[in-house]
Design a protein around this motif. Structure first.
Motif, mmCIF file in Angstrom:
data_model
loop_
_atom_site.group_PDB
_atom_site.id
_atom_site.type_symbol
_atom_site.label_atom_id
_atom_site.label_comp_id
_atom_site.label_asym_id
_atom_site.label_seq_id
_atom_site.Cartn_x
_atom_site.Cartn_y
_atom_site.Cartn_z
ATOM 1 N N MET A 1 0.838 -1.162 0.000
ATOM 2 C CA MET A 1 0.000 0.000 0.000
ATOM 3 C C MET A 1 0.893 1.237 0.000
ATOM 4 N N SER A 2 0.625 2.118 -0.920
ATOM 5 C CA SER A 2 1.402 3.349 -0.988
ATOM 6 C C SER A 2 0.488 4.545 -0.731
ATOM 7 N N ILE A 3 1.062 5.532 -0.108
ATOM 8 C CA ILE A 3 0.326 6.759 0.199
ATOM 9 C C ILE A 3 0.946 7.872 -0.621
ATOM 10 N N THR A 4 0.113 8.622 -1.289
ATOM 11 C CA THR A 4 0.581 9.735 -2.101
ATOM 12 C C THR A 4 0.209 11.040 -1.413
ATOM 13 N N ILE A 5 1.193 11.864 -1.218
ATOM 14 C CA ILE A 5 0.965 13.190 -0.644
ATOM 15 C C ILE A 5 1.232 14.194 -1.747
ATOM 16 N N THR A 6 0.245 15.012 -2.027
ATOM 17 C CA THR A 6 0.384 16.025 -3.061
ATOM 18 C C THR A 6 0.699 17.357 -2.398
ATOM 19 N N VAL A 7 1.837 17.904 -2.750
ATOM 20 C CA VAL A 7 2.242 19.204 -2.227
ATOM 21 C C VAL A 7 1.732 20.265 -3.200
ATOM 22 N N PRO A 8 0.977 21.246 -2.709
ATOM 23 C CA PRO A 8 0.448 22.275 -3.597
ATOM 24 C C PRO A 8 1.568 23.082 -4.249
ATOM 25 N N HIS A 9 1.330 23.449 -5.504
ATOM 26 C CA HIS A 9 2.280 24.296 -6.217
ATOM 27 C C HIS A 9 2.309 25.666 -5.533
ATOM 28 N N GLY A 10 3.473 26.187 -5.272
ATOM 29 C CA GLY A 10 3.601 27.488 -4.629
ATOM 30 C C GLY A 10 3.915 27.415 -3.149
ATOM 31 N N LEU A 11 4.066 26.220 -2.615
ATOM 32 C CA LEU A 11 4.355 26.082 -1.187
ATOM 33 C C LEU A 11 5.691 26.723 -0.773
ATOM 34 N N PRO A 12 6.728 26.728 -1.631
ATOM 35 C CA PRO A 12 7.960 27.419 -1.231
ATOM 36 C C PRO A 12 7.759 28.911 -0.952
ATOM 37 N N TYR A 13 6.776 29.527 -1.590
ATOM 38 C CA TYR A 13 6.495 30.934 -1.313
ATOM 39 C C TYR A 13 6.000 31.124 0.114
ATOM 40 N N VAL A 14 5.251 30.158 0.594
ATOM 41 C CA VAL A 14 4.766 30.213 1.973
ATOM 42 C C VAL A 14 5.957 30.139 2.933
ATOM 43 N N GLY A 15 6.885 29.238 2.637
ATOM 44 C CA GLY A 15 8.090 29.138 3.467
ATOM 45 C C GLY A 15 8.883 30.430 3.479
ATOM 46 N N ALA A 16 8.996 31.061 2.314
ATOM 47 C CA ALA A 16 9.726 32.330 2.235
ATOM 48 C C ALA A 16 9.016 33.422 3.038
ATOM 49 N N ALA A 17 7.696 33.453 2.967
ATOM 50 C CA ALA A 17 6.939 34.457 3.723
ATOM 51 C C ALA A 17 7.101 34.240 5.226
ATOM 52 N N LEU A 18 7.059 32.975 5.646
ATOM 53 C CA LEU A 18 7.240 32.688 7.071
ATOM 54 C C LEU A 18 8.658 33.027 7.525
ATOM 55 N N LEU A 19 9.641 32.775 6.689
ATOM 56 C CA LEU A 19 11.016 33.141 7.030
ATOM 57 C C LEU A 19 11.198 34.655 7.109
ATOM 58 N N SER A 20 10.473 35.391 6.274
ATOM 59 C CA SER A 20 10.588 36.852 6.335
ATOM 60 C C SER A 20 10.052 37.382 7.661
ATOM 61 N N SER A 21 9.070 36.691 8.245
ATOM 62 C CA SER A 21 8.578 37.117 9.558
ATOM 63 C C SER A 21 9.642 36.899 10.635
ATOM 64 N N ILE A 22 10.430 35.851 10.484
ATOM 65 C CA ILE A 22 11.528 35.612 11.419
ATOM 66 C C ILE A 22 12.582 36.711 11.284
ATOM 67 N N LEU A 23 12.827 37.136 10.050
ATOM 68 C CA LEU A 23 13.757 38.241 9.819
ATOM 69 C C LEU A 23 13.231 39.521 10.478
ATOM 70 N N LEU A 24 11.938 39.778 10.343
ATOM 71 C CA LEU A 24 11.333 40.962 10.966
ATOM 72 C C LEU A 24 11.527 40.937 12.480
ATOM 73 N N VAL A 25 11.227 39.818 13.102
ATOM 74 C CA VAL A 25 11.355 39.707 14.559
ATOM 75 C C VAL A 25 12.819 39.848 14.981
ATOM 76 N N SER A 26 13.732 39.331 14.177
ATOM 77 C CA SER A 26 15.161 39.454 14.491
ATOM 78 C C SER A 26 15.628 40.904 14.425
ATOM 79 N N VAL A 27 15.165 41.629 13.425
ATOM 80 C CA VAL A 27 15.522 43.055 13.319
ATOM 81 C C VAL A 27 14.933 43.822 14.496
ATOM 82 N N GLN A 28 13.685 43.526 14.837
ATOM 83 C CA GLN A 28 13.071 44.186 15.989
ATOM 84 C C GLN A 28 13.851 43.894 17.265
ATOM 85 N N LEU A 29 14.291 42.662 17.433
ATOM 86 C CA LEU A 29 15.070 42.290 18.609
ATOM 87 C C LEU A 29 16.385 43.070 18.662
ATOM 88 N N GLY A 30 17.013 43.240 17.514
ATOM 89 C CA GLY A 30 18.247 44.030 17.450
ATOM 90 C C GLY A 30 18.018 45.480 17.842
#
Length: 134
Positions: free
Chosen positions: A1-30
């Protein structure tokens, strides 16, 4: 039995947006760290007391930077949750909305740390400004 997981097209953009929030918080901390050093207020004390603010502009600037930083941290879990849930079906929309939030928080931070709530130009971002109906 195999399970297929479909990753939506454009998911790397979500990762980039979430990483930009980490950059924002880091700048604020500085910014908070630099303002804390300039004011001379030691880390266990979160904000400068009213007496310290009355005596020092650096203490007021620390309070403004600290409040902008903590306000961002208060909303961050909800933004991450909504972004991740939305990304399951609409990743481009989720990334766009998350990045828009990060950009508006950066503008809010810039304005708030320049002199407090009175400097925030957008009324709905500033809880201290209320529209008066005559």
């Amino acid at each position: 039995m195999s399970i297929t997981i479909t990753v939506p097209h454009g998911l790397p953009y979500v990762g980039a947006a979430l990483l930009s929030s980490i950059l924002l918080v880091s700048v604020q901390l500085g910014i908070v760290a630099a303002r804390r050093k300039a004011s001379g207020i030691q880390p266990p004390q979160l904000y400068a007391e009213q007496a310290e603010v009355a005596k020092s502009l650096h203490a007021l600037r620390l309070n403004c930077a600290q409040r902008a930083h903590l306000n961002t941290l208060e909303y961050l879990p909800m933004v991450y949750l909504v972004t991740c849930i939305t990304a399951c079906k609409y990743p481009i929309l989720a990334a766009s909305l998350c990045e828009s939030w990060v950009i508006t928080r950066a503008i809010y931070t810039r304005d708030y740390i320049s002199g407090g709530a009175e400097k925030v130009p957008i009324a709905f971002l500033n809880p201290r400004l209320h529209l008066q109906v005559n």
